[in-house]
Design an enzyme around this catalytic site. Structure first.
Site, PDB file in Angstrom:
ATOM      1  N   THR A  47       0.847  -1.187   0.000  1.00 42.70           N
ATOM      2  CA  THR A  47       0.000   0.000   0.000  1.00 42.70           C
ATOM      3  C   THR A  47       0.885   1.240   0.000  1.00 42.70           C
ATOM      4  O   THR A  47       2.112   1.152  -0.062  1.00 42.70           O
ATOM      5  CB  THR A  47      -0.911   0.026   1.242  1.00 42.70           C
ATOM      6  OG1 THR A  47      -0.132   0.366   2.398  1.00 42.70           O
ATOM      7  CG2 THR A  47      -1.578  -1.328   1.456  1.00 42.70           C
ATOM      8  N   CYS A  48       0.243   2.410   0.102  1.00 44.29           N
ATOM      9  CA  CYS A  48       1.009   3.644   0.081  1.00 44.29           C
ATOM     10  C   CYS A  48       1.830   3.848   1.343  1.00 44.29           C
ATOM     11  O   CYS A  48       2.725   4.688   1.362  1.00 44.29           O
ATOM     12  CB  CYS A  48       0.085   4.843  -0.129  1.00 44.29           C
ATOM     13  SG  CYS A  48      -1.195   5.014   1.132  1.00 44.29           S
ATOM     14  N   SER A 113      -2.102   1.791  11.841  1.00 46.62           N
ATOM     15  CA  SER A 113      -2.171   2.817  10.811  1.00 46.62           C
ATOM     16  C   SER A 113      -1.716   4.173  11.335  1.00 46.62           C
ATOM     17  O   SER A 113      -1.660   4.400  12.540  1.00 46.62           O
ATOM     18  CB  SER A 113      -3.598   2.936  10.275  1.00 46.62           C
ATOM     19  OG  SER A 113      -4.014   1.724   9.685  1.00 46.62           O
ATOM     20  N   GLU A 118      -8.378   3.674  10.837  1.00 46.48           N
ATOM     21  CA  GLU A 118      -8.785   3.843   9.436  1.00 46.48           C
ATOM     22  C   GLU A 118      -9.144   2.479   8.851  1.00 46.48           C
ATOM     23  O   GLU A 118      -8.517   1.468   9.147  1.00 46.48           O
ATOM     24  CB  GLU A 118      -7.676   4.541   8.637  1.00 46.48           C
ATOM     25  CG  GLU A 118      -6.347   3.783   8.578  1.00 46.48           C
ATOM     26  CD  GLU A 118      -6.199   2.997   7.290  1.00 46.48           C
ATOM     27  OE1 GLU A 118      -7.121   3.024   6.472  1.00 46.48           O
ATOM     28  OE2 GLU A 118      -5.157   2.340   7.132  1.00 46.48           O
ATOM     29  N   GLY A 202       4.397  15.499  -5.441  1.00 43.97           N
ATOM     30  CA  GLY A 202       4.641  14.064  -5.325  1.00 43.97           C
ATOM     31  C   GLY A 202       3.823  13.295  -6.340  1.00 43.97           C
ATOM     32  O   GLY A 202       2.752  13.754  -6.766  1.00 43.97           O
ATOM     33  N   ALA A 207       0.009  10.133  -3.487  1.00 43.39           N
ATOM     34  CA  ALA A 207      -0.484  11.248  -4.287  1.00 43.39           C
ATOM     35  C   ALA A 207      -1.759  10.839  -5.028  1.00 43.39           C
ATOM     36  O   ALA A 207      -2.707  11.624  -5.143  1.00 43.39           O
ATOM     37  CB  ALA A 207       0.583  11.704  -5.275  1.00 43.39           C
TER      38      ALA A 207
END
Length: 469
Positions: A47-48, A113, A118, A202, A207
């Site tokens: 994931t990011c 997280s 989240e 970014g 982003a």
């Protein structure tokens, strides 16, 4: 079998380093299963803000297979991402056995997280398992592990207030920014954010998440800047506009969202196995001052240019903290966002952690219980032999008795009744042996896994001591 995980997240690395490390992550699980003999299954979460590999390893008791697997998978990650093997190995936290279960369940529940609670991560965990199925890299143990993690996450969401309170970092930042932007532009900015001018710094996956969150609010004017030169490609893929000059783009901006993480590395890349922060900020105070001067000129006779809100979402600051001292500018960074995060009471988090801990303990009992099941099956097999012997003997006696009275042989109902009575009596007598056998098998399985884990940890410690010499 031993569970093994290699994990890297926002807690250890900046977002850009994570993105670089996870390059090629789509194939690492498949390659690991195909090229590393002990690896029987692999699931990858990418994931990011995290990159995690979960492996089902056929490990002998001495633990060397765990060390071999760790080095092999780190080498695969290095080959796919372009970093050195040393960088890849140093970037991961290695867990084995019950620690793997506890960590995954914690992650899936949103407790690990950036913003506790989240819920997006729950879907990402499900997708990771689905992708592994498509690649043919799951195992029975990993299927059970990830399915139980998803059920645990759902339980946390329904049994605590955590799910309702949780949100993403981007969403939280935009909520806070929206309050200030409306104060500055109350007459112009409607509830949908239409007409708001945003500059995005970014081009990574974070982003992309920012663009999606802005669009969900109705924002239709987004320009992206990247000093890496990837702005044009990102802009084309996300239907936004590339900004070649940052100062010029800032001059008429209402909001800046920065998530490049570029300060986490030197311009020439990682050189010594760990990301080193450059002294240069992506957005410094001087650039903001120049953009504000241009905004003042453009404002003409207006009393003052409209305010600028800056969200710095990079773990290693993109934005010079002195930007907050520039008149008309409000700066939020991750520390500020966490301070403004929706109140998550300690007792709510504690309840969620108890749910996670109970689920992890239950999973370990189920997994280790498979070894005990074999012992129990063996007892039932032996009992079935005894049942058949006693049933045959009882039928023979009944046949003799009926013949002596001039009757017929026992019918099917007679045999079924005898079988039920004998099986019930034999199984009742077996209960104590089953409990003892299961307990003994569980203890043996725990001891064997502990030996694997301890052996692997000792080998890793020996290697680290050797490296320090």
């Amino acid at each position: 079998m031993v569970l093994l995980s290699l994990t890297a997240s926002h807690r250890e690395l900046d977002l850009d380093a994570l993105e670089r490390l996870s390059t090629g992550s789509g194939s690492v699980g498949r390659v690991a299963v195909g090229s590393c003999g002990p690896v029987q299954g692999a699931v990858v979460i990418s994931t990011c803000n995290r990159f995690e590999l979960y492996l089902d390893v056929d490990a002998p008791l001495h633990g060397d297979a765990v060390r071999h697997t760790t080095k092999h998978v780190a080498a695969l990650v290095a080959a796919g991402s372009g970093v050195s093997e040393e960088v890849a190995a140093d970037s991961f936290t290695v867990r084995t056995g019950p620690e793997v279960t506890s960590h995954l369940f914690t992650v899936a529940a949103g407790l690990d997280s950036m913003v506790v609670g989240e819920r997006e991560i729950a879907g990402q965990v499900k997708r990771a398992l689905a992708e592994a199925r498509d690649d043919g890299t799951t195992s029975k143990t990993l299927e059970l592990l990830f399915q139980t993690a998803s059920r645990t996450s759902k339980r946390v969401g329904t049994r605590t207030e955590l799910g309702a309170a949780g949100r993403s970092v981007v969403s939280l930042g935009l909520d806070l920014a929206g309050q200030d932007l409306r104060r500055g532009r109350a007459a112009e900015l409607d509830a949908s954010w239409r007409g708001l001018r945003v500059v995005l710094i970014g081009t990574g996956s974070y982003a992309g998440a920012s663009v999606a969150a802005l669009r969900a609010r109705g924002c239709d004017d987004v320009r992206v800047y990247s000093r890496s030169g990837r702005a044009e490609i990102f802009a084309q893929g996300h239907d936004v506009e590339a900004a070649p000059d940052l100062v010029e783009a800032l001059a008429d901006a209402d909001l800046v969202v920065s998530c490049s993480g570029a300060r986490g590395r030197r311009a020439g890349g990682v050189t010594d196995g760990r990301a080193e922060a450059s002294l240069e900020y992506v957005l410094d105070a001087a650039a903001v001052v120049r953009s504000r001067e241009r905004a003042a000129v453009a404002a003409g006779d207006e009393p003052e240019p409209r305010p600028l809100v800056v969200l710095d979402l990079a773990l290693h600051r993109d934005v010079d903290p002195r930007v907050a001292d520039v008149e008309g500018v409000l700066l939020y960074d991750l520390g500020t966002l966490k301070a403004h995060a929706p109140a998550t009471a300690a007792d709510v988090v504690d309840r969620a952690r108890r749910i996670v801990d109970d689920a992890a303990a239950g999973f370990e009992e189920t997994r280790l219980g498979r070894a005990a099941d074999a012992a129990v099956v063996a007892l039932f097999d032996a009992a079935e032999v005894e049942v058949r012997r006693e049933v045959d003997a009882a039928v023979d006696r009944l046949t003799t008795e009926l013949a002596a009275r001039g009757g017929t042989t026992p019918d099917e109902a007679d045999v079924d009744a005898i079988s039920r009575d004998v099986r019930k009596r034999v199984h009742a007598a077996l209960h104590g042996e089953i409990v003892a056998a299961r307990a003994e098998a569980l203890a043996r399985a725990r001891a064997e896994e502990a030996a694997v884990v301890a052996g692997a940890e000792e080998l890793v410690e020996d290697a680290e001591r050797a490296d320090r010499r």
